[in-house]
Scaffold this active site. Sequence first.
Site, PDB file in Angstrom:
ATOM      1  N   GLU A 439      -7.368  -4.316  -2.600  1.00 36.81           N
ATOM      2  CA  GLU A 439      -6.660  -4.381  -3.901  1.00 36.81           C
ATOM      3  C   GLU A 439      -6.174  -3.010  -4.355  1.00 36.81           C
ATOM      4  O   GLU A 439      -6.192  -2.703  -5.540  1.00 36.81           O
ATOM      5  CB  GLU A 439      -7.542  -4.998  -4.995  1.00 36.81           C
ATOM      6  CG  GLU A 439      -7.990  -6.402  -4.746  1.00 36.81           C
ATOM      7  CD  GLU A 439      -6.911  -7.253  -4.154  1.00 36.81           C
ATOM      8  OE1 GLU A 439      -5.734  -7.042  -4.484  1.00 36.81           O
ATOM      9  OE2 GLU A 439      -7.239  -8.106  -3.325  1.00 36.81           O
TER      10      GLU A 439
HETATM   11  C1  LIG Z   1     -12.721  -6.863   4.162  1.00 38.11           C
HETATM   12  C2  LIG Z   1     -11.287  -6.743   3.790  1.00 38.11           C
HETATM   13  C3  LIG Z   1     -10.674  -7.770   3.086  1.00 38.11           C
HETATM   14  C4  LIG Z   1      -9.328  -7.687   2.766  1.00 38.11           C
HETATM   15  N1  LIG Z   1      -8.694  -8.758   2.175  1.00 38.11           N
HETATM   16  C5  LIG Z   1      -7.341  -8.770   2.107  1.00 38.11           C
HETATM   17  C6  LIG Z   1      -6.624  -9.958   1.720  1.00 38.11           C
HETATM   18  O1  LIG Z   1      -7.223 -10.978   1.393  1.00 38.11           O
HETATM   19  N2  LIG Z   1      -5.270  -9.931   1.742  1.00 38.11           N
HETATM   20  C7  LIG Z   1      -4.576  -8.823   2.099  1.00 38.11           C
HETATM   21  O2  LIG Z   1      -3.360  -8.872   2.119  1.00 38.11           O
HETATM   22  N3  LIG Z   1      -5.214  -7.673   2.447  1.00 38.11           N
HETATM   23  C8  LIG Z   1      -6.572  -7.630   2.470  1.00 38.11           C
HETATM   24  N4  LIG Z   1      -7.232  -6.495   2.850  1.00 38.11           N
HETATM   25  C9  LIG Z   1      -6.458  -5.303   3.155  1.00 38.11           C
HETATM   26  C10 LIG Z   1      -6.640  -4.187   2.124  1.00 38.11           C
HETATM   27  O3  LIG Z   1      -6.043  -4.545   0.919  1.00 38.11           O
HETATM   28  C11 LIG Z   1      -6.076  -2.902   2.758  1.00 38.11           C
HETATM   29  O4  LIG Z   1      -6.948  -2.544   3.813  1.00 38.11           O
HETATM   30  C12 LIG Z   1      -5.954  -1.791   1.739  1.00 38.11           C
HETATM   31  O5  LIG Z   1      -4.934  -2.083   0.823  1.00 38.11           O
HETATM   32  C13 LIG Z   1      -5.646  -0.440   2.401  1.00 38.11           C
HETATM   33  O6  LIG Z   1      -4.602  -0.547   3.308  1.00 38.11           O
HETATM   34  P1  LIG Z   1      -4.782   0.020   4.795  1.00 38.11           P
HETATM   35  O7  LIG Z   1      -6.059  -0.506   5.329  1.00 38.11           O
HETATM   36  O8  LIG Z   1      -3.555  -0.280   5.554  1.00 38.11           O
HETATM   37  O9  LIG Z   1      -4.948   1.580   4.610  1.00 38.11           O
HETATM   38  P2  LIG Z   1      -3.749   2.641   4.527  1.00 38.11           P
HETATM   39  O10 LIG Z   1      -2.702   2.126   3.610  1.00 38.11           O
HETATM   40  O11 LIG Z   1      -3.338   2.999   5.897  1.00 38.11           O
HETATM   41  O12 LIG Z   1      -4.472   3.871   3.845  1.00 38.11           O
HETATM   42  C14 LIG Z   1      -5.304   4.781   4.568  1.00 38.11           C
HETATM   43  C15 LIG Z   1      -5.792   5.879   3.626  1.00 38.11           C
HETATM   44  O13 LIG Z   1      -4.667   6.628   3.138  1.00 38.11           O
HETATM   45  C16 LIG Z   1      -4.670   6.682   1.730  1.00 38.11           C
HETATM   46  N5  LIG Z   1      -3.282   6.684   1.253  1.00 38.11           N
HETATM   47  C17 LIG Z   1      -2.243   5.964   1.684  1.00 38.11           C
HETATM   48  N6  LIG Z   1      -1.143   6.278   1.009  1.00 38.11           N
HETATM   49  C18 LIG Z   1      -1.476   7.216   0.104  1.00 38.11           C
HETATM   50  C19 LIG Z   1      -0.789   7.951  -0.900  1.00 38.11           C
HETATM   51  N7  LIG Z   1       0.509   7.776  -1.124  1.00 38.11           N
HETATM   52  N8  LIG Z   1      -1.488   8.842  -1.625  1.00 38.11           N
HETATM   53  C20 LIG Z   1      -2.813   9.041  -1.435  1.00 38.11           C
HETATM   54  N9  LIG Z   1      -3.509   8.374  -0.492  1.00 38.11           N
HETATM   55  C21 LIG Z   1      -2.851   7.486   0.268  1.00 38.11           C
HETATM   56  C22 LIG Z   1      -5.423   5.428   1.289  1.00 38.11           C
HETATM   57  O14 LIG Z   1      -5.964   5.582   0.003  1.00 38.11           O
HETATM   58  C23 LIG Z   1      -6.495   5.353   2.371  1.00 38.11           C
HETATM   59  O15 LIG Z   1      -7.545   6.226   2.024  1.00 38.11           O
HETATM   60  C24 LIG Z   1      -8.592  -6.534   3.123  1.00 38.11           C
HETATM   61  C25 LIG Z   1      -9.233  -5.479   3.794  1.00 38.11           C
HETATM   62  C26 LIG Z   1     -10.543  -5.582   4.151  1.00 38.11           C
HETATM   63  C27 LIG Z   1     -11.171  -4.465   4.936  1.00 38.11           C
END
Ligand SMILES: Cc1cc2nc3c(=O)[nH]c(=O)nc-3n(C[C@H](O)[C@H](O)[C@H](O)COP(=O)(O)OP(=O)(O)OC[C@H]3O[C@@H](n4cnc5c(N)ncnc54)[C@H](O)[C@@H]3O)c2cc1C
Length: 597
Positions: A439
């Site tokens: 989220e």
């Molecule tokens: C158990 C679990 C349940 C989930 N459930 C759902 C679901 O039901 N539906 C769904 O769609 N998704 C779901 N997700 C996905 C989740 O919402 C994403 O993993 C999350 O939004 C982060 O995206 P990412 O993993 O691609 O990380 P990334 O976007 O790759 O981020 C990696 C790191 O970079 C940082 N970062 C990225 N951009 C910036 C910026 N501009 N400034 C500062 N920091 C930055 C982030 O804060 C993070 O620390 C789930 C994930 C998990 C692990």
Amino acid sequence: MPEYKAPIREIQFVMNEVLESEKHYASLPGCEDATPDMISAIIEEGAKFSERVLSPLNQVGDQEGCQFNDGEVTTPTGFREAYQQYVEGGWPSLAHDPAHGGQGLPESIGTVISEMVGTANWSWGMYPGLSHGAMNTLQEHGTDEQKETYLTKLVSGEWTGTMCLTEPHCGTDLGLLRTKAEPQADGSYKVSGTKIFISAGEHDMADNIIHIVLARLPDAPAGTKGISLFIVPKFMSDGDAVGARNGVACGSLEHKMGIHGNSTCVMNFDEATGYLIGPANKGLNCMFTFMNTARLGTALQGLAHAEWGFQNSLPYAKDRLQMRSLTGKKNPEGAADPIIVHPAVRNMLLTQKAFAEGGRGLIYFCAQLVDKTKLADTKEKAEADALLAFLTPIAKAFLTEVGFESANHGVQVYGGHGFISEWGMEQNVRDARISMLYEGTTQIQALDLLGRKVLMTQGDSLKGFTKLIHMFCKENADNDAMKPFVEPLIALNKEWGELTMKIGAKAMQDREEVGAAAVDYLMYSGYVTLAYFWARMAYKAQQVLEQGTEEEAFYKAKLTTARFYYARLLPRTRSHAEIMQSGAESLMAMDEEHFIF
Ligand SMILES: Cc1cc2nc3c(=O)[nH]c(=O)nc-3n(C[C@H](O)[C@H](O)[C@H](O)COP(=O)(O)OP(=O)(O)OC[C@H]3O[C@@H](n4cnc5c(N)ncnc54)[C@H](O)[C@@H]3O)c2cc1C
């Protein structure tokens, strides 16, 4: 075995005494049924279900996890039966539209039930939690036909919902998403692509699963302006029944750190039939309905892990005998004193307690704002919308950060036993960890708060909230007993505005300053926000104590916890204020190639 006991007295204190829910409901059209008796009865039933049915399944869910077998997912023992009981109890329909089978109660009552369900068993609570977001999205953006076909089944609980945003290459930056939606002659779409990390994407608890999916139309512009929103059912609907299987399937389950009882699925969409919700290319805007529901839902997760950690740390701290108190034996008959006599242990317990109870104040306040955004007249609705938009990133990110801290204190209170699975404290930490990631991560919530909500409104949204703090302080200006709360609050309220102006001015020269300050700005904002709610709770307690009460101990404990918060947690604003002003230079000075040295 760890246990959950619904903190009904605490819930009543915040709802009825601090936030005056009776007045709140009386002021809103359509809330006539939300009488105090009715609300108490609902809360008591929700408490029983959470304590007796869900809490005993919390460790089972962690130990068994979900099983994947040839596209099918089996949830842990007892999860399916608990869901059937939940549906039979009419819980999914509580806060939904009577036109689609709902009970039409305000969202804020649903929030109390979600707190109890989620604290008893977060993994289980995510299944109906996701459905709730899908229902709100369909309610707001669906056509009448879509509502009739899908919303009615979600409201009854026969079907559940999901939100499908994340793809292997993008989670935060949804502008990069690739899932496609090809228009068909009959007005439907063929949706193809892979979504990952989809919570409750596949399971055995309901007859059908309705996926709410972000995808791109063939001619869509690049980036976030070219994203549309679709309904993709697991099974096509056939009148009142479930029809043919659609082209969407779970490819695998993720193996993960915590929330093992909730299925986290890779979902493959292979020319699956989907239906557009809302206008083409406005999908992200429509998805915000879901995301805002989910963000407040995740804020609740912070409260849940703090509350659960506290409830299960307290009896242990009273029972475990180690060392003697620094001021002499407190348990002279025993071999040693209980660890609750030690200031450092008290610090951990009070931290958990102060975050849980303060967090409840913030979340229930936000839930009342949600009621207003749905039911109030135009002016009040607009004010509630603005305030809610400002408070949502704070509630989500701050409460999950301090919820995780509180869960961690639980392990520490138990010493080495906290590291051993039997006691459940390590599960609480593992389950809490995800809340700062999904989220929108803490970093993204921080950018949303400082960049979009505060600086882009020239500070107006901040002023909307600091005005409330200002008014509270003014009303209590002559109240000597409230001085220890009001004086620091006045100073912080002023400083909050000044810090915002300073960062805003620096950001005009260098936009990296926003990113460099954002997380500390958010944490600072969180501590001040909770200080406001603790001051309101202290005020209520003081008023009742002055009038005289049979529950003196309860109200005195509120004042003591408020003083603890002001003495030992609120000063954390000092380091956040200093760090946020330290600028971007120390972060950006290192060449990327030099990080390795
Ligand atoms: C158990 C679990 C349940 C989930 N459930 C759902 C679901 O039901 N539906 C769904 O769609 N998704 C779901 N997700 C996905 C989740 O919402 C994403 O993993 C999350 O939004 C982060 O995206 P990412 O993993 O691609 O990380 P990334 O976007 O790759 O981020 C990696 C790191 O970079 C940082 N970062 C990225 N951009 C910036 C910026 N501009 N400034 C500062 N920091 C930055 C982030 O804060 C993070 O620390 C789930 C994930 C998990 C692990």
